[in-house]
Design a protein around this motif. Structure first.
Motif, PDB file in Angstrom:
ATOM      1  N   ASP A 131      -6.571   3.365   1.746  1.00 16.59           N
ATOM      2  CA  ASP A 131      -6.292   1.931   1.853  1.00 16.59           C
ATOM      3  C   ASP A 131      -5.160   1.671   2.842  1.00 16.59           C
ATOM      4  OD1 ASP A 131      -6.493  -0.813   1.171  1.00 16.59           O
ATOM      5  OD2 ASP A 131      -4.795  -0.609  -0.184  1.00 16.59           O
ATOM      6  N   ALA A 168       0.831  -1.210   0.000  1.00 18.46           N
ATOM      7  CA  ALA A 168       0.000   0.000   0.000  1.00 18.46           C
ATOM      8  C   ALA A 168       0.864   1.259   0.000  1.00 18.46           C
ATOM      9  CB  ALA A 168      -0.941  -0.017   1.201  1.00 18.46           C
ATOM     10  N   SER A 192      -5.601   5.447  -2.317  1.00 23.39           N
ATOM     11  CA  SER A 192      -4.455   4.645  -1.870  1.00 23.39           C
ATOM     12  C   SER A 192      -4.051   5.031  -0.451  1.00 23.39           C
ATOM     13  CB  SER A 192      -3.284   4.821  -2.835  1.00 23.39           C
ATOM     14  OG  SER A 192      -2.871   6.180  -2.889  1.00 23.39           O
TER      15      SER A 192
END
Length: 435
Positions: A211, A142, A208
């Motif tokens: 996440d 990630a 992102s």
């Protein structure tokens, strides 16, 4: 004076809030926070603690036990007296006892049980390490995705700034009557498209970051951001040989150790089951006394009775299994089946590990090749764009050629960024699999 203090206070608050809002995390900090917050890790730590308790109890089973008991009874009406004759009188009786027992031989069942619980404790520790490695992998993936999206946003911003600069020059040329206004409209349409792409790139960056924050299990991620490293180090030595990485992983990887410990535990379970074929020998000792009181009779004192009624016993107990409806035999067979299943699981784990290493290795090779090719293509695309820009400024090129060269450069920059971070991701996988 009050206004001055108020302004100073507001400045201080804004400074503190600004520093908090701009707090950024390195990869190491992200990993540390994720490991600390992850619920699966906390559950596995509790499970590991249970396995430690089970192992401690298995060792404690070797010790003798010690128990004490006391009783008090009252009888109303006809009862037996000290002379063993029934009489119509009330009586009471107190009893006190202490006993101990130890197993001398049980077919080595307790020894094998200690070894089995110890293996289960090691299994739990290996499972905990495997979960931690999975978290590190998820956070690293990630984090690299965030870095790639940040670079794509930067590329998008640079393209927009370049287009705006071209648009300004184009507008001057149109005003001077050197270029048709239609070309200006084409450039404005290109700018609108790039601004749309910029919005999409920024949304991808926010997703992102979200996440990554969710993997870290952060409660407040509105101001979450990461530190962009100055230089991302890559261990090129990992690309020497997938076989060497695999051999190293066989020793270091927790899933391999966990599977091997399961084989050990299954072997000990077979020995535990077979121990039921052997007799069990135990030794016990007890000491007791009591006090008896009958109404209407002269009774010895409590102290004298406790002394006079004291008794001690020692004894051995031997239990020999003869026929148990085939329970022991079937228990041994089930344990043997469990052993074979655990051996197969070791083979499956090794095969899966080899597949993961080989896939990550050749994916890293491919990503590195694409990255190097993209870097060469970037140089060529920048030169092509510079040439198209010069042609256009000298009146020998069209705005379409300039736009096409600029679009090709943007695509190459995007491909280079994606290939670079894919390569780093594959190398991170190899690093974690090896260690």
């Amino acid at each position: 004076m009050k206004i001055r203090y108020t302004l100073l206070y507001l400045a201080l608050v804004c400074s503190v809030f600004g520093s908090w809002a701009q707090q950024k995390y390195t990869l190491e900090e992200c990993v540390e926070i994720a490991l600390e917050n992850n619920r699966n890790i906390k559950q596995q730590e509790l499970n590991n603690h249970q396995r430690q308790i089970a192992y401690s109890q298995a060792r404690a089973d070797l010790l003798p036990n010690l128990n004490a008991s006391a009783g008090q009874s009252f009888v109303y009406g006809r009862s037996i007296g000290l002379d063993n004759v029934y009489q119509n009188t009330n009586s009471s009786q107190s009893s006190f006892n202490i006993s101990s027992n130890i197993t001398l031989f049980d077919g080595l069942r307790m020894k094998h049980n200690i070894d089995a619980r110890k293996a289960e404790m090691y299994i739990s520790e290996a499972d905990l390490e495997r979960i931690q490695d999975d978290i590190v992998m998820s956070v690293s993936t990630a984090f690299l995705q965030v870095l790639m999206n940040k670079e794509l946003v930067q590329i998008s911003n640079e393209q927009i700034e370049l287009t705006k600069s071209n648009l300004q020059r184009m507008s001057e040329l149109v005003d001077n009557g050197k270029v048709a206004r239609g070309e200006l409209y084409e450039l404005e349409a290109q700018l609108a498209k790039e601004e749309f792409n910029q919005i999409q790139a920024e949304n991808n960056l926010k997703l992102s970051l979200l996440d990554l924050a969710q993997i870290m299990e952060l409660e407040d991620f509105e101001s979450f951001d990461v530190v962009v490293p100055q230089d991302l180090m890559v261990n090129e030595g990992l690309l020497l040989s997938p076989t060497a990485i695999y051999q190293s992983a066989l020793v270091a990887r927790p899933e391999i150790r966990g599977a091997q410990y399961r084989v050990t535990s299954s072997e000990k379970e077979i020995q535990i089951a077979k121990s039921a074929y052997y007799p069990t020998l135990s030794f016990g000792a007890s000491m007791g006394t009591g006090y008896y009181n009958m109404s209407g009779f002269n009774n010895d004192t409590f102290r004298d009775q406790l002394k006079n009624n004291r008794s001690t016993s020692l004894g051995f107990s031997l239990s020999i299994p003869i026929f148990n409806r085939f329970q022991i035999r079937n228990s041994v067979k089930n344990a043997q089946i469990a052993l074979e299943m655990s051996k197969i699981e070791v083979d499956k784990t090794k095969i899966d590990l080899r597949k993961r290493i080989e896939q990550a290795f050749y994916n890293a090779i491919g990503a590195e090749s694409r990255w190097r090719a993209a870097e060469k293509s970037e140089l060529a695309s920048r030169e092509a764009y510079r040439f198209a820009e010069q042609k256009y400024e000298n009146g020998r090129g069209t705005s379409y050629e300039l736009s096409q060269a600029k679009s090709n450069l943007a695509n190459v920059l995007s491909d280079r960024a994606q290939a670079k971070y894919e390569y780093m991701f594959r190398m991170k996988i190899l690093e974690l699999l090896r260690d």
